[in-house]
Enzyme design. Structure first.
Site, PDB file in Angstrom:
ATOM      1  CB  THR A   1      -0.884  -0.009   1.262  1.00 29.31           C
ATOM      2  OG1 THR A   1      -1.733  -1.143   1.214  1.00 29.31           O
ATOM      3  CG2 THR A   1      -1.745   1.250   1.362  1.00 29.31           C
ATOM      4  N   GLY A   2       0.380   2.325  -0.615  1.00 30.62           N
ATOM      5  CA  GLY A   2       1.093   3.602  -0.549  1.00 30.62           C
ATOM      6  C   GLY A   2       1.346   4.178  -1.932  1.00 30.62           C
ATOM      7  CB  SER A   3       2.621   7.493  -2.972  1.00 32.91           C
ATOM      8  OG  SER A   3       3.779   7.541  -2.169  1.00 32.91           O
TER       9      SER A   3
ATOM     10  CE  LYS B   1       5.160  -2.383   4.850  1.00 33.41           C
ATOM     11  NZ  LYS B   1       4.752  -1.207   4.055  1.00 33.41           N
ATOM     12  N   GLY B   2       3.583   1.449   7.866  1.00 31.22           N
ATOM     13  CA  GLY B   2       2.305   1.764   8.493  1.00 31.22           C
ATOM     14  C   GLY B   2       1.906   3.213   8.386  1.00 31.22           C
ATOM     15  N   GLY B   3       2.724   3.999   7.664  1.00 28.48           N
ATOM     16  CA  GLY B   3       2.350   5.397   7.438  1.00 28.48           C
ATOM     17  C   GLY B   3       0.992   5.512   6.762  1.00 28.48           C
TER      18      GLY B   3
ATOM     19  CD  GLU C   1       1.464  -1.987   4.433  1.00 31.34           C
ATOM     20  OE1 GLU C   1       1.192  -1.150   3.564  1.00 31.34           O
ATOM     21  OE2 GLU C   1       2.116  -1.693   5.453  1.00 31.34           O
TER      22      GLU C   1
ATOM     23  CG  ASP D   1       4.177  -2.752   1.289  1.00 34.14           C
ATOM     24  OD1 ASP D   1       3.865  -1.633   0.811  1.00 34.14           O
ATOM     25  OD2 ASP D   1       3.716  -3.167   2.371  1.00 34.14           O
ATOM     26  N   GLY D   2       6.169  -0.777  -0.167  1.00 29.37           N
ATOM     27  CA  GLY D   2       7.024   0.351   0.195  1.00 29.37           C
ATOM     28  C   GLY D   2       7.377   0.309   1.671  1.00 29.37           C
TER      29      GLY D   2
HETATM   30  C1  5RP Z   1       1.489   1.826   4.248  1.00 29.66           C
HETATM   31  C2  5RP Z   1       2.972   1.719   4.228  1.00 29.66           C
HETATM   32  C3  5RP Z   1       3.695   2.350   3.082  1.00 29.66           C
HETATM   33  O1  5RP Z   1       4.458   1.371   2.453  1.00 29.66           O
HETATM   34  C4  5RP Z   1       4.582   3.438   3.593  1.00 29.66           C
HETATM   35  O2  5RP Z   1       3.805   4.358   4.329  1.00 29.66           O
HETATM   36  C5  5RP Z   1       5.313   4.159   2.450  1.00 29.66           C
HETATM   37  O3  5RP Z   1       4.395   4.899   1.708  1.00 29.66           O
HETATM   38  P1  5RP Z   1       4.800   5.725   0.420  1.00 29.66           P
HETATM   39  O4  5RP Z   1       5.173   4.731  -0.633  1.00 29.66           O
HETATM   40  O5  5RP Z   1       3.550   6.496   0.079  1.00 29.66           O
HETATM   41  O6  5RP Z   1       5.936   6.637   0.774  1.00 29.66           O
HETATM   42  O7  5RP Z   1       3.595   1.142   5.074  1.00 29.66           O
HETATM   43  O8  5RP Z   1       0.956   1.319   5.435  1.00 29.66           O
END
Ligand code: 5RP
Length: 215
Positions: A26-28, A92-94, A101, A79-80
């Site tokens: 999840t994430g950008s 993670k978890g932003g 995840e 994943d990011g």
């Molecule tokens: C979501 C996450 C994302 O991988 C993390 O926050 C990075 O996000 P981004 O790719 O938008 O910088 O852990 O729960």
């Protein structure tokens, strides 16, 4: 940074193989990966998604979203991360999707983490550590975390996870032993999961750039 995220995400396509079921974070940064995966939609068997947000994007591209209970173990998870240390341990978890995840990371043989260079750190903890909690346990867990770590838990007010829970973000931690902290925080009743991916770190980290670096 969005260029670096896109470059990392597109490099992760190298790990996708014909017939695979791909675990998707999840994430950008992952959004770029999903967009790149669209070109593979007729070659893969589907995806397992870590959030409603990613599910919507996968489906919009016509990629079938499958239930992890039906697929069994996965070959690949992409994943990011919010932070990554030299041992490929992560915060993670932003995006509040940490629990799903973590489940998919655990179920996957290879975890490819895609980041921009700003996510690389020597010591984890500058980014506030997300902890998903059962709502009724929020203040109990916050008090315990303060007592155990000295870090300052802050309720991410207004955010409800896809699992119906709440998030505490723990500020001012310098996490010198991420495996031990992950284990200890997981013991607090009411904690659903901790955004430390140390016991099961990433296997491969791709740092976006021209060219991307594969660690
Ligand atoms: C979501 C996450 C994302 O991988 C993390 O926050 C990075 O996000 P981004 O790719 O938008 O910088 O852990 O729960």
């Amino acid at each position: 940074m969005s260029d670096a995220k896109k470059l990392a995400a597109e490099k992760a396509i190298d790990y996708v193989q014909d017939g695979m079921i791909v675990g998707v974070g999840t994430g950008s940064t992952v959004a770029y990966f999903i967009d790149a995966l669209a070109a593979w939609k007729d070659r893969i068997a589907g995806a397992v998604s870590s959030s409603e947000q990613s599910t919507a994007r996968l489906k919009a591209h016509g990629i079938e979203v499958l239930d992890l209970n039906a697929t069994g173990p996965l070959a690949l998870y992409v994943d990011g991360a919010d932070e990554c240390d030299a041992h490929k341990r992560l915060i993670k978890g932003g995006g509040a999707a940490l629990t799903r995840e973590k489940i998919i990371a655990e179920a996957s043989a290879r975890f490819v983490c895609i980041i921009d260079p700003s996510k690389q750190v020597e010591v984890l903890g500058r980014f506030p550590l997300p902890v998903e909690v059962i709502p009724m346990a929020r203040s109990l867990v916050a008090r315990e975390i303060l007592r155990m770590t000295g870090g300052q838990p802050v309720w991410r007010d207004g955010v409800i996870t896809d699992n119906g829970n709440w998030i505490l973000d723990v500020h001012n931690l310098a996490i010198t032993d991420p495996v031990a902290l992950e284990r200890e925080l997981n013991q607090i009743p009411g904690v659903v999961s901790v955004g430390l991916f140390a016991r099961r770190p990433a296997d491969v980290v791709i740092v976006g750039g021209q060219p991307p670096r594969v660690l």
